[in-house]
Design a protein around this motif. Structure first.
Motif, PDB file in Angstrom:
ATOM      1  N   ALA A 178       0.835  -1.217   0.000  1.00  0.00           N
ATOM      2  CA  ALA A 178       0.000   0.000   0.000  1.00  0.00           C
ATOM      3  C   ALA A 178       0.862   1.257   0.000  1.00  0.00           C
ATOM      4  CB  ALA A 178      -0.935   0.003   1.202  1.00  0.00           C
ATOM      5  N   GLU A 179       1.957   1.236   0.724  1.00  0.00           N
ATOM      6  CA  GLU A 179       2.824   2.413   0.791  1.00  0.00           C
ATOM      7  C   GLU A 179       3.544   2.635  -0.542  1.00  0.00           C
ATOM      8  OE1 GLU A 179       6.157   4.398   3.746  1.00  0.00           O
ATOM      9  OE2 GLU A 179       5.335   2.425   4.211  1.00  0.00           O
ATOM     10  N   ILE A 180       3.993   1.550  -1.171  1.00  0.00           N
ATOM     11  CA  ILE A 180       4.688   1.669  -2.457  1.00  0.00           C
ATOM     12  C   ILE A 180       3.733   2.193  -3.527  1.00  0.00           C
ATOM     13  CG2 ILE A 180       5.866   0.379  -4.281  1.00  0.00           C
ATOM     14  CD1 ILE A 180       6.847  -1.542  -2.030  1.00  0.00           C
ATOM     15  N   VAL A 181       2.538   1.611  -3.591  1.00  0.00           N
ATOM     16  CA  VAL A 181       1.546   2.046  -4.578  1.00  0.00           C
ATOM     17  C   VAL A 181       1.074   3.466  -4.264  1.00  0.00           C
ATOM     18  CG1 VAL A 181      -0.773   1.601  -5.479  1.00  0.00           C
ATOM     19  CG2 VAL A 181       0.839  -0.284  -5.190  1.00  0.00           C
ATOM     20  N   GLY A 182       0.984   3.803  -2.977  1.00  0.00           N
ATOM     21  CA  GLY A 182       0.573   5.145  -2.573  1.00  0.00           C
ATOM     22  C   GLY A 182       1.483   6.239  -3.110  1.00  0.00           C
ATOM     23  N   ASP A 183       2.757   5.888  -3.400  1.00  0.00           N
ATOM     24  CA  ASP A 183       3.681   6.873  -3.978  1.00  0.00           C
ATOM     25  C   ASP A 183       3.116   7.492  -5.244  1.00  0.00           C
ATOM     26  OD1 ASP A 183       5.636   6.546  -2.045  1.00  0.00           O
ATOM     27  OD2 ASP A 183       6.960   5.326  -3.294  1.00  0.00           O
ATOM     28  N   VAL A 184       2.355   6.716  -6.001  1.00  0.00           N
ATOM     29  CA  VAL A 184       1.875   7.201  -7.303  1.00  0.00           C
ATOM     30  C   VAL A 184       0.359   7.355  -7.381  1.00  0.00           C
ATOM     31  CG1 VAL A 184       3.868   6.309  -8.551  1.00  0.00           C
ATOM     32  CG2 VAL A 184       1.850   4.856  -8.270  1.00  0.00           C
ATOM     33  N   THR A 185      -0.364   6.955  -6.322  1.00  0.00           N
ATOM     34  CA  THR A 185      -1.826   7.040  -6.379  1.00  0.00           C
ATOM     35  C   THR A 185      -2.425   8.064  -5.421  1.00  0.00           C
ATOM     36  OG1 THR A 185      -2.059   5.234  -4.763  1.00  0.00           O
ATOM     37  CG2 THR A 185      -2.065   4.630  -7.121  1.00  0.00           C
ATOM     38  N   GLU A 186      -1.713   8.451  -4.399  1.00  0.00           N
ATOM     39  CA  GLU A 186      -2.276   9.407  -3.443  1.00  0.00           C
ATOM     40  C   GLU A 186      -2.468  10.769  -4.121  1.00  0.00           C
ATOM     41  OE1 GLU A 186      -3.362   9.059  -0.072  1.00  0.00           O
ATOM     42  OE2 GLU A 186      -3.366   7.045  -0.888  1.00  0.00           O
ATOM     43  N   PRO A 187      -3.625  11.394  -3.945  1.00  0.00           N
ATOM     44  CA  PRO A 187      -3.968  12.582  -4.734  1.00  0.00           C
ATOM     45  C   PRO A 187      -3.066  13.790  -4.520  1.00  0.00           C
ATOM     46  CG  PRO A 187      -5.601  12.211  -3.001  1.00  0.00           C
ATOM     47  CD  PRO A 187      -4.709  11.001  -3.035  1.00  0.00           C
ATOM     48  N   ARG A 188      -2.499  13.950  -3.335  1.00  0.00           N
ATOM     49  CA  ARG A 188      -1.684  15.140  -3.074  1.00  0.00           C
ATOM     50  C   ARG A 188      -0.264  15.013  -3.631  1.00  0.00           C
ATOM     51  NH1 ARG A 188      -2.250  17.160   2.948  1.00  0.00           N
ATOM     52  NH2 ARG A 188      -1.216  18.917   1.991  1.00  0.00           N
ATOM     53  N   GLY A 189       0.141  13.769  -3.989  1.00  0.00           N
ATOM     54  CA  GLY A 189       1.458  13.566  -4.582  1.00  0.00           C
ATOM     55  C   GLY A 189       2.572  13.297  -3.591  1.00  0.00           C
ATOM     56  N   PHE A 190       2.232  13.189  -2.295  1.00  0.00           N
ATOM     57  CA  PHE A 190       3.249  12.974  -1.266  1.00  0.00           C
ATOM     58  C   PHE A 190       3.445  11.506  -0.910  1.00  0.00           C
ATOM     59  CE2 PHE A 190       1.459  17.229   0.032  1.00  0.00           C
ATOM     60  CZ  PHE A 190       2.479  17.959  -0.543  1.00  0.00           C
ATOM     61  N   GLY A 191       2.697  10.626  -1.521  1.00  0.00           N
ATOM     62  CA  GLY A 191       2.731   9.228  -1.113  1.00  0.00           C
ATOM     63  C   GLY A 191       1.754   9.001   0.021  1.00  0.00           C
ATOM     64  N   LEU A 192       1.789   7.801   0.574  1.00  0.00           N
ATOM     65  CA  LEU A 192       0.878   7.436   1.653  1.00  0.00           C
ATOM     66  C   LEU A 192       1.330   8.111   2.944  1.00  0.00           C
ATOM     67  CD1 LEU A 192      -1.604   5.645   2.200  1.00  0.00           C
ATOM     68  CD2 LEU A 192      -0.019   3.854   2.900  1.00  0.00           C
ATOM     69  N   VAL A 193       0.570   9.082   3.386  1.00  0.00           N
ATOM     70  CA  VAL A 193       0.913   9.844   4.589  1.00  0.00           C
ATOM     71  C   VAL A 193       0.411   9.083   5.810  1.00  0.00           C
ATOM     72  CG1 VAL A 193       0.577  12.032   5.797  1.00  0.00           C
ATOM     73  CG2 VAL A 193       0.806  12.004   3.306  1.00  0.00           C
ATOM     74  N   PRO A 194       1.266   8.853   6.815  1.00  0.00           N
ATOM     75  CA  PRO A 194       0.831   8.115   8.004  1.00  0.00           C
ATOM     76  C   PRO A 194      -0.323   8.819   8.706  1.00  0.00           C
ATOM     77  CG  PRO A 194       3.201   8.580   8.091  1.00  0.00           C
ATOM     78  CD  PRO A 194       2.655   9.291   6.909  1.00  0.00           C
ATOM     79  N   ARG A 195      -1.376   8.025   9.032  1.00  0.00           N
ATOM     80  CA  ARG A 195      -2.539   8.590   9.725  1.00  0.00           C
ATOM     81  C   ARG A 195      -2.901   7.805  10.976  1.00  0.00           C
ATOM     82  NH1 ARG A 195      -4.566   9.885   4.128  1.00  0.00           N
ATOM     83  NH2 ARG A 195      -4.617  12.149   4.066  1.00  0.00           N
ATOM     84  N   THR A 196      -2.520   6.506  11.015  1.00  0.00           N
ATOM     85  CA  THR A 196      -2.839   5.684  12.178  1.00  0.00           C
ATOM     86  C   THR A 196      -1.576   5.448  12.999  1.00  0.00           C
ATOM     87  OG1 THR A 196      -2.353   3.573  11.096  1.00  0.00           O
ATOM     88  CG2 THR A 196      -4.586   4.485  10.795  1.00  0.00           C
TER      89      THR A 196
END
Length: 197
Positions: free
Chosen positions: A44-62
């Motif tokens: 999820a973190e690797i894919v988040g690099d290119v899919t998260e809308p803000r462009g910052f990758g998967l930002v820690p929330r939990t």
């Protein structure tokens, strides 16, 4: 036929977690690709690099995500591989466990090094890895969890490759993501490079 290996360094800053620099390698041969995350980040973190809308990758929330983001040592290597002609791709985690994943997401991770078609003219010239490069600037805008955002994207392109992509908060916030190609080797990828070792 596409045949290239690229070594990357991806650095993400998302306070209060410390900045994390992750080495990655991407191999392409024809329509097949392989990605290795040298820090052992999760899928999820690797894919988040290119899919998260803000462009910052998967930002820690939990709490769990913050614990993963603050881990000071690599957990091993995570490998992703697939084929553009197939809907299925594979993931191998640092534990050695393998499982199937969506090839579209993994292809997006592998394809982040190929230059998109820009609708604007370049803003500057530069040089990177001994290649003449052009700089492009653009914005990502929208809402993330109901909050309006605007991210500045600076991209350095040479010979069809994205050699650097930097995303920062256009309003001056502390989050950022920087992807830099540290080595680019064309024509060296073999069938063996595309198989998990």
């Amino acid at each position: 036929m596409r045949n290239v290996r690229l070594d990357l360094l991806v650095t993400r800053t998302a306070p209060p977690a410390p900045a994390l620099s992750t080495p990655m390698t991407i191999w392409w041969l024809g329509e097949r690709y392989r990605v290795r995350d040298g820090y052992g980040r999760g899928y999820a973190e690797i894919v988040g690099d290119v899919t998260e809308p803000r462009g910052f990758g998967l930002v820690p929330r939990t709490i769990g995500e913050f614990m993963d983001a603050t881990a000071s040592t690599p957990r091993g290597e995570t490998d992703l591989w697939g084929d553009l002609a197939s809907p299925d791709a594979m993931v191998r985690e640092p534990s050695g466990r393998e499982w199937e994943a969506d090839s579209v997401d993994i292809a997006r991770v592998a394809g982040q090094v190929f230059a998109p078609r820009f609708s604007t003219a370049p803003t500057a010239r530069d040089s990177r890895l001994g290649r003449d490069a052009w700089e492009y600037r653009s914005f990502l805008e929208g809402r993330d969890n109901g909050v309006k955002f605007r991210s500045l994207v600076r991209t350095l392109v040479a010979d069809g490759y994205v050699l650097m992509r930097e995303v920062t908060d256009a309003r001056g916030g502390p989050m950022s993501r920087l992807m830099e190609v540290t080595e680019l080797d064309e024509g060296s990828v073999t069938e063996g490079d595309l198989r998990p070792s």
